[in-house]
Scaffold this motif. Structure first.
Motif, short mmCIF file in Angstrom:
data_model
loop_
_atom_site.label_atom_id
_atom_site.label_comp_id
_atom_site.label_asym_id
_atom_site.label_seq_id
_atom_site.Cartn_x
_atom_site.Cartn_y
_atom_site.Cartn_z
N ASP A 356 44.06 63.30 27.00
CA ASP A 356 42.87 62.72 27.52
C ASP A 356 42.81 61.31 26.22
O ASP A 356 42.86 60.63 26.16
CB ASP A 356 41.60 62.75 28.04
N SER A 357 42.48 62.50 24.77
CA SER A 357 42.24 62.01 23.92
C SER A 357 42.18 63.05 22.86
O SER A 357 41.95 64.10 23.16
CB SER A 357 41.01 60.89 24.08
N ALA A 367 33.69 62.90 20.91
CA ALA A 367 34.15 63.33 21.95
C ALA A 367 33.37 63.61 23.02
O ALA A 367 33.80 64.03 24.13
CB ALA A 367 35.46 64.67 21.51
N ARG A 370 32.34 60.56 25.54
CA ARG A 370 33.50 61.15 26.20
C ARG A 370 32.77 61.39 27.28
O ARG A 370 32.92 61.35 28.61
CB ARG A 370 34.33 60.91 25.79
N MET A 371 33.48 63.41 27.24
CA MET A 371 32.95 64.24 28.63
C MET A 371 31.88 63.72 29.36
O MET A 371 31.59 64.22 31.04
CB MET A 371 33.58 65.27 28.24
N GLN A 375 34.12 59.74 30.82
CA GLN A 375 34.93 58.53 30.85
C GLN A 375 36.50 59.36 30.17
O GLN A 375 37.55 58.17 30.34
CB GLN A 375 34.71 57.62 29.23
N ASN A 376 36.92 60.30 30.47
CA ASN A 376 38.35 60.98 30.46
C ASN A 376 38.92 61.23 31.89
O ASN A 376 38.37 61.38 32.67
CB ASN A 376 38.34 62.33 29.34
N LYS A 379 42.31 66.30 29.47
CA LYS A 379 41.97 67.74 28.65
C LYS A 379 41.34 66.00 27.98
O LYS A 379 42.41 65.67 26.72
CB LYS A 379 42.44 67.46 28.42
N VAL A 380 39.86 66.19 27.29
CA VAL A 380 39.67 66.36 25.56
C VAL A 380 39.99 66.75 24.67
O VAL A 380 39.63 68.62 24.37
CB VAL A 380 38.37 65.18 25.46
N SER A 395 43.03 58.00 21.48
CA SER A 395 42.99 57.98 22.72
C SER A 395 44.22 58.10 23.74
O SER A 395 44.84 56.33 23.00
CB SER A 395 41.78 56.72 23.66
N ASN A 396 44.26 58.36 23.98
CA ASN A 396 45.60 58.74 24.76
C ASN A 396 46.57 58.90 23.65
O ASN A 396 47.43 58.10 23.46
CB ASN A 396 46.16 58.02 26.05
N LYS A 414 38.92 51.71 30.50
CA LYS A 414 37.62 52.75 29.27
C LYS A 414 36.05 51.11 29.88
O LYS A 414 35.32 51.26 29.65
CB LYS A 414 37.96 51.63 27.71
#
Length: 425
Positions: A356-357, A367, A370-371, A375-376, A379-380, A395-396, A414
């Protein structure tokens, strides 16, 4: 959930030697007090690490510089860490809700990838320069780590460090639940919650290795297109619809397998959706984590609504219930065999961790937010390498995903997710 700006962490010097975190586990210690004739130099190293200094909000996770000797005992290897995986367990551990994490101060992190820089005595199947995946109980979020050689797994040549760090926890959990606990067979149906998360993506991909498996997945509407392209047969927006009703519309008799990381009332709903001879697997209690800090009301509500059954009830309904917790599996050989199967599936192109990012250690707060805020998609990843001034959070960041998407779609996802989070707050 917090809407505040996430500060960039700045490294702080370790104040005392005894602030260094305790060993991650007996089989994978971070340090050894015994002298070592190994190839590793015994000169003290200054390394950056993400340390949980106490239970609470994001401010309790601090980027510290630790000075320590990297001595290798027999059977250990020294690894330069290239990437680490962020898991929901770290969010729970930050709040004091993950029982396997040693008390603070402790370095976080259970999985990662890197390059071996030194090996200890009796290490025959690893050598300096090997690219490896690592799995330990805690202590991975640092630039250099000492682990037992048995806790490392050779990476396929085509695998990136980010993919390596994303594989162990999520894919071991998904594989063991599906094939060891639930005995997934062709023609079965599976309901997985948080289908856009790391475990959800792993479950979806592994289900595709079995013919004619139907996957129901709950996720916010902004993620449906991507998880559908990734293999979810029936995506369900849990925010606006009753997922029990939606499943019943498509499959009136219910599903064969329910994978529940939520707990509380959702476990009861999952049991109600099982077909006869179906299996409910509970592997988390995400409903307990609602804010930055421990929420006693949310915990009480989750446990009050927890599923309670008698053996007679199970007999009468012909249903099964089991729990799964990767950290409590004592069979090391099972883990080794399963990792071997997963790496073979990766080499065959049948599974591929979705990144994911990526965030540098300085951006750990971003990070985790985001989890935490769901939002993910995938995997972060945390990167030990120091962030360059001109860099921005990625991100990505690279094409390691199963599904291609445009930058516009990412931005739209997002924005929609942020709107949903704000509305939920």
């Amino acid at each position: 959930m917090s809407g505040e700006e996430a500060p960039t962490l700045q490294p702080e010097q370790e104040k005392q030697p005894d602030e260094e975190p305790p060993p991650a586990a007996s089989e994978a210690p971070q340090q050894s007090g015994s002298s070592s004739p190994a190839a590793a130099e015994e000169q003290p190293l200054s390394i950056r690490a993400l340390v949980l200094t106490g239970y609470g909000g994001y401010d309790k996770v601090k980027l510290q510089v630790k000075t320590q000797k990297q001595q290798l005992a027999a059977g250990e290897v020294l690894v330069r860490v290239k990437a680490c995986g962020l898991n929901f367990a770290e969010l729970m551990g930050k709040q004091g809700l993950y029982e396997l994490l040693p008390p603070p101060p402790v370095t976080l992190g259970m999985e990662g990838s890197g390059v071996i820089e030194a090996v200890g005595e009796d290490v025959k199947d690893r050598k300096v320069g090997d690219r490896v995946i690592m799995l330990i109980r805690s202590g991975m979020y640092q630039e250099v780590v000492v682990v037992a050689a048995g806790n490392t797994f050779p990476m396929p040549e085509q695998m990136s460090f980010e993919e390596g760090a994303a594989l162990p926890v999520n894919y071991l959990t998904a594989y063991l639940m599906l094939f060891e606990s639930a005995n997934l067979k062709p023609g079965k149906s599976v309901l997985v919650h948080m289908a856009a998360g790391g475990v959800g993506v792993a479950v979806t991909q592994l289900c595709q290795t079995v013919p004619d498996v139907t996957v129901f997945g709950t996720a916010s509407a902004s993620k449906h297109e991507i998880i559908s392209q990734g293999g979810v047969t029936h995506p369900i927006d849990y925010r606006t619809k009753d997922y029990v009703e939606e499943v019943r519309k498509i499959s009136p008799k219910g599903v064969d397998i329910v994978l529940d990381p939520l707990g509380g009332s959702d476990t009861q709903k999952g049991f109600s959706l099982l077909k006869p001879l179906g299996m409910l697997i509970v592997f988390g209690a995400a409903n307990c984590v609602t804010g930055q800090k421990k929420n006693l009301l949310a915990m009480a509500k989750t446990w009050y609504n927890q599923l309670s059954l008698s053996v007679l009830k199970l007999m009468q309904t012909n249903k099964g219930v089991c729990g799964f917790h990767l950290g409590y599996i004592p069979d090391e050989q099972l883990i080794v065999r399963t990792m071997g199967k997963l790496l073979e599936l990766y080499s065959q192109g049948k599974i591929k961790p979705r990144i994911d990012s990526c965030y540098h250690f300085e951006e750990a707060t971003d990070a985790m937010k985001r989890m935490h805020e769901r939002q993910n998609i995938g995997k972060v990843i945390l990167l030990p390498e120091a962030k360059k001034e001109e860099e921005v959070p990625k991100s990505n960041p690279e094409p390691v995903e199963n599904v291609e998407k445009t930058e516009a779609a990412v931005n739209e996802k997002k924005e929609e997710t942020t709107e949903e989070v704000k509305a939920e707050e």
